[in-house]
Design a protein around this motif. Sequence first.
Motif, PDB file in Angstrom:
ATOM      1  N   ARG A   2     -53.437  -4.065  24.104  1.00  0.00           N
ATOM      2  CA  ARG A   2     -52.507  -3.355  23.238  1.00  0.00           C
ATOM      3  C   ARG A   2     -51.550  -2.491  24.038  1.00  0.00           C
ATOM      4  O   ARG A   2     -51.920  -1.917  25.050  1.00  0.00           O
ATOM      5  CB  ARG A   2     -53.309  -2.453  22.305  1.00  0.00           C
ATOM      6  N   SER A   3     -50.311  -2.403  23.567  1.00  0.00           N
ATOM      7  CA  SER A   3     -49.279  -1.631  24.259  1.00  0.00           C
ATOM      8  C   SER A   3     -48.746  -0.511  23.380  1.00  0.00           C
ATOM      9  O   SER A   3     -48.807  -0.593  22.156  1.00  0.00           O
ATOM     10  CB  SER A   3     -48.113  -2.543  24.639  1.00  0.00           C
ATOM     11  N   ALA A   4     -48.195   0.484  24.047  1.00  0.00           N
ATOM     12  CA  ALA A   4     -47.558   1.598  23.334  1.00  0.00           C
ATOM     13  C   ALA A   4     -46.266   1.977  24.052  1.00  0.00           C
ATOM     14  O   ALA A   4     -46.167   1.874  25.277  1.00  0.00           O
ATOM     15  CB  ALA A   4     -48.487   2.805  23.282  1.00  0.00           C
ATOM     16  N   LEU A   5     -45.300   2.405  23.270  1.00  0.00           N
ATOM     17  CA  LEU A   5     -44.065   2.983  23.788  1.00  0.00           C
ATOM     18  C   LEU A   5     -44.215   4.493  23.692  1.00  0.00           C
ATOM     19  O   LEU A   5     -44.490   5.023  22.615  1.00  0.00           O
ATOM     20  CB  LEU A   5     -42.866   2.515  22.961  1.00  0.00           C
ATOM     21  N   VAL A   6     -44.040   5.173  24.823  1.00  0.00           N
ATOM     22  CA  VAL A   6     -44.144   6.634  24.846  1.00  0.00           C
ATOM     23  C   VAL A   6     -42.737   7.186  25.079  1.00  0.00           C
ATOM     24  O   VAL A   6     -42.138   6.977  26.132  1.00  0.00           O
ATOM     25  CB  VAL A   6     -45.126   7.116  25.943  1.00  0.00           C
ATOM     26  N   VAL A   7     -42.225   7.868  24.066  1.00  0.00           N
ATOM     27  CA  VAL A   7     -40.871   8.431  24.091  1.00  0.00           C
ATOM     28  C   VAL A   7     -41.001   9.912  24.428  1.00  0.00           C
ATOM     29  O   VAL A   7     -41.551  10.687  23.653  1.00  0.00           O
ATOM     30  CB  VAL A   7     -40.165   8.247  22.730  1.00  0.00           C
ATOM     31  N   ILE A   8     -40.473  10.300  25.587  1.00  0.00           N
ATOM     32  CA  ILE A   8     -40.689  11.652  26.107  1.00  0.00           C
ATOM     33  C   ILE A   8     -39.423  12.500  26.017  1.00  0.00           C
ATOM     34  O   ILE A   8     -38.387  12.161  26.603  1.00  0.00           O
ATOM     35  CB  ILE A   8     -41.168  11.581  27.568  1.00  0.00           C
ATOM     36  N   ASP A   9     -39.512  13.597  25.289  1.00  0.00           N
ATOM     37  CA  ASP A   9     -38.514  14.677  25.307  1.00  0.00           C
ATOM     38  C   ASP A   9     -37.087  14.265  24.949  1.00  0.00           C
ATOM     39  O   ASP A   9     -36.130  14.886  25.431  1.00  0.00           O
ATOM     40  CB  ASP A   9     -38.493  15.382  26.672  1.00  0.00           C
ATOM     41  N   VAL A  10     -36.909  13.271  24.119  1.00  0.00           N
ATOM     42  CA  VAL A  10     -35.555  12.905  23.688  1.00  0.00           C
ATOM     43  C   VAL A  10     -35.227  13.845  22.531  1.00  0.00           C
ATOM     44  O   VAL A  10     -35.280  13.482  21.362  1.00  0.00           O
ATOM     45  CB  VAL A  10     -35.439  11.411  23.319  1.00  0.00           C
ATOM     46  N   GLN A  11     -34.912  15.068  22.892  1.00  0.00           N
ATOM     47  CA  GLN A  11     -34.805  16.150  21.927  1.00  0.00           C
ATOM     48  C   GLN A  11     -33.502  16.917  22.085  1.00  0.00           C
ATOM     49  O   GLN A  11     -32.864  16.908  23.131  1.00  0.00           O
ATOM     50  CB  GLN A  11     -36.011  17.077  22.068  1.00  0.00           C
ATOM     51  N   GLU A  12     -33.156  17.581  21.026  1.00  0.00           N
ATOM     52  CA  GLU A  12     -31.897  18.322  20.968  1.00  0.00           C
ATOM     53  C   GLU A  12     -31.816  19.430  22.005  1.00  0.00           C
ATOM     54  O   GLU A  12     -30.723  19.829  22.392  1.00  0.00           O
ATOM     55  CB  GLU A  12     -31.686  18.884  19.557  1.00  0.00           C
ATOM     56  N   SER A  13     -32.933  19.917  22.486  1.00  0.00           N
ATOM     57  CA  SER A  13     -32.930  20.987  23.490  1.00  0.00           C
ATOM     58  C   SER A  13     -32.005  20.668  24.654  1.00  0.00           C
ATOM     59  O   SER A  13     -31.243  21.527  25.112  1.00  0.00           O
ATOM     60  CB  SER A  13     -34.346  21.205  24.039  1.00  0.00           C
ATOM     61  N   PHE A  14     -32.056  19.433  25.132  1.00  0.00           N
ATOM     62  CA  PHE A  14     -31.247  19.063  26.299  1.00  0.00           C
ATOM     63  C   PHE A  14     -29.759  19.096  26.006  1.00  0.00           C
ATOM     64  O   PHE A  14     -28.962  19.456  26.863  1.00  0.00           O
ATOM     65  CB  PHE A  14     -31.660  17.681  26.829  1.00  0.00           C
ATOM     66  N   ARG A  15     -29.381  18.718  24.800  1.00  0.00           N
ATOM     67  CA  ARG A  15     -27.949  18.705  24.468  1.00  0.00           C
ATOM     68  C   ARG A  15     -27.377  20.116  24.366  1.00  0.00           C
ATOM     69  O   ARG A  15     -26.166  20.296  24.364  1.00  0.00           O
ATOM     70  CB  ARG A  15     -27.709  17.937  23.177  1.00  0.00           C
ATOM     71  N   GLN A  16     -28.233  21.112  24.316  1.00  0.00           N
ATOM     72  CA  GLN A  16     -27.779  22.498  24.249  1.00  0.00           C
ATOM     73  C   GLN A  16     -27.493  23.084  25.630  1.00  0.00           C
ATOM     74  O   GLN A  16     -26.886  24.146  25.730  1.00  0.00           O
ATOM     75  CB  GLN A  16     -28.828  23.364  23.535  1.00  0.00           C
ATOM     76  N   ARG A  17     -27.925  22.407  26.657  1.00  0.00           N
ATOM     77  CA  ARG A  17     -27.713  22.904  28.025  1.00  0.00           C
ATOM     78  C   ARG A  17     -26.314  22.523  28.509  1.00  0.00           C
ATOM     79  O   ARG A  17     -25.850  21.412  28.262  1.00  0.00           O
ATOM     80  CB  ARG A  17     -28.748  22.302  28.963  1.00  0.00           C
ATOM     81  N   PRO A  18     -25.660  23.423  29.245  1.00  0.00           N
ATOM     82  CA  PRO A  18     -24.312  23.122  29.750  1.00  0.00           C
ATOM     83  C   PRO A  18     -24.257  21.878  30.639  1.00  0.00           C
ATOM     84  O   PRO A  18     -23.259  21.169  30.637  1.00  0.00           O
ATOM     85  CB  PRO A  18     -23.932  24.374  30.553  1.00  0.00           C
ATOM     86  N   ASN A  19     -25.329  21.594  31.368  1.00  0.00           N
ATOM     87  CA  ASN A  19     -25.293  20.453  32.283  1.00  0.00           C
ATOM     88  C   ASN A  19     -25.442  19.103  31.572  1.00  0.00           C
ATOM     89  O   ASN A  19     -25.313  18.065  32.204  1.00  0.00           O
ATOM     90  CB  ASN A  19     -26.331  20.604  33.400  1.00  0.00           C
ATOM     91  N   PRO A  77     -44.173   6.573   9.443  1.00  0.00           N
ATOM     92  CA  PRO A  77     -45.544   6.983   9.129  1.00  0.00           C
ATOM     93  C   PRO A  77     -46.543   6.313  10.077  1.00  0.00           C
ATOM     94  O   PRO A  77     -46.428   5.129  10.374  1.00  0.00           O
ATOM     95  CB  PRO A  77     -45.734   6.496   7.692  1.00  0.00           C
ATOM     96  N   GLY A  78     -47.470   7.107  10.575  1.00  0.00           N
ATOM     97  CA  GLY A  78     -48.482   6.604  11.497  1.00  0.00           C
ATOM     98  C   GLY A  78     -48.109   6.715  12.960  1.00  0.00           C
ATOM     99  O   GLY A  78     -48.948   6.479  13.838  1.00  0.00           O
ATOM    100  N   GLU A  79     -46.856   7.056  13.247  1.00  0.00           N
ATOM    101  CA  GLU A  79     -46.438   7.251  14.635  1.00  0.00           C
ATOM    102  C   GLU A  79     -46.617   8.721  14.999  1.00  0.00           C
ATOM    103  O   GLU A  79     -45.935   9.581  14.448  1.00  0.00           O
ATOM    104  CB  GLU A  79     -44.980   6.837  14.833  1.00  0.00           C
ATOM    105  N   PRO A  80     -47.538   9.003  15.902  1.00  0.00           N
ATOM    106  CA  PRO A  80     -47.819  10.401  16.237  1.00  0.00           C
ATOM    107  C   PRO A  80     -46.676  11.077  17.002  1.00  0.00           C
ATOM    108  O   PRO A  80     -45.975  10.440  17.781  1.00  0.00           O
ATOM    109  CB  PRO A  80     -49.069  10.320  17.115  1.00  0.00           C
ATOM    110  N   THR A  81     -46.524  12.367  16.729  1.00  0.00           N
ATOM    111  CA  THR A  81     -45.607  13.215  17.485  1.00  0.00           C
ATOM    112  C   THR A  81     -46.448  14.305  18.135  1.00  0.00           C
ATOM    113  O   THR A  81     -47.137  15.059  17.441  1.00  0.00           O
ATOM    114  CB  THR A  81     -44.535  13.841  16.578  1.00  0.00           C
ATOM    115  N   LEU A  82     -46.398  14.354  19.457  1.00  0.00           N
ATOM    116  CA  LEU A  82     -47.163  15.333  20.222  1.00  0.00           C
ATOM    117  C   LEU A  82     -46.205  16.354  20.827  1.00  0.00           C
ATOM    118  O   LEU A  82     -45.071  16.022  21.151  1.00  0.00           O
ATOM    119  CB  LEU A  82     -47.936  14.644  21.350  1.00  0.00           C
ATOM    120  N   THR A  83     -46.689  17.562  21.002  1.00  0.00           N
ATOM    121  CA  THR A  83     -45.896  18.594  21.665  1.00  0.00           C
ATOM    122  C   THR A  83     -46.619  19.007  22.934  1.00  0.00           C
ATOM    123  O   THR A  83     -47.796  19.337  22.895  1.00  0.00           O
ATOM    124  CB  THR A  83     -45.683  19.809  20.743  1.00  0.00           C
ATOM    125  N   LYS A  84     -45.885  18.959  24.045  1.00  0.00           N
ATOM    126  CA  LYS A  84     -46.464  19.297  25.337  1.00  0.00           C
ATOM    127  C   LYS A  84     -45.825  20.566  25.887  1.00  0.00           C
ATOM    128  O   LYS A  84     -44.720  20.932  25.503  1.00  0.00           O
ATOM    129  CB  LYS A  84     -46.285  18.140  26.325  1.00  0.00           C
TER     130      LYS A  84
END
Length: 181
Positions: A2-19, A77-84
Motif C-alpha cells: 500500500r502507498s500513501a501521498l504525504v503532503v507537507i506544509d503546503v499552507q498559507e503561512s509561506f505565502r505570507q513571507r516576503p521571500n 473525508p477519511g484523509e487525515p490532517t496532522l499538525t507538526k
Amino acid sequence: MRSALVVIDVQESFRQRPNWRHASRPDIADQVGRLVAAARGRGELVVWVLHAEPDTGDVFDPALGFVRLMDGLKPEPGEPTLTKTSHNAFTTTNLQQLLTSRGVGAVTICGIRTEQCCETTARVASDFGYEVTFAIDATATTPIEHPSGRTLGVEEILERTEYVLAGRFATVKTVDELTRS
C-alpha cells in the motif's frame, strides 16, 4: 504494498513571507493537486501535514489563521490532517502509527520546503523502512541566505536535494512521471 501521498506544509503561512515571491514553484498547490488527484484515483491514502509554531506571533502561529492548506487543496473525508512542530512529519505526529495501521509501505513526499521539511521527512521515512518517492517538482523552496553572505538559489537547492536523495533515501520523480496512466 500500500502507498500513501504525504503532503507537507503546503499552507498559507509561506505565502505570507516576503521571500515567497522568489519561490521555486509558486504554483505548488496546482502541482500537489495533480498528485492528490492521481493518488485518490489509485485508491491511495493522502495524508496532509501542516507546520505550526504556537504562541510565536509569526505566520506559523495558528492564532493568526495562516496554518491552513493553500487555496485549492482540501482533504476528503477519511484523509487525515496532522499538525507538526518539528521539521520532519514523523517526530511530533502519529504519522508512523497511522501509516503502519493502514499497511502502508511506500510513501510519496511533496510539499514545502524542498530541502527542509520534505527532504528531512524523506530521510526519516527511509530510515523507518518505507519505500520513498520524492516528487521533486511538487516541492517548493526559496533562496537560502548563509551567514557568510552567500545565497543559495532555488535551482541549486533543488539540484542538491535531488542529488543527495536519489539512490540513497528516495527515488526522485516528476509529477508527470507520477501521474501517467
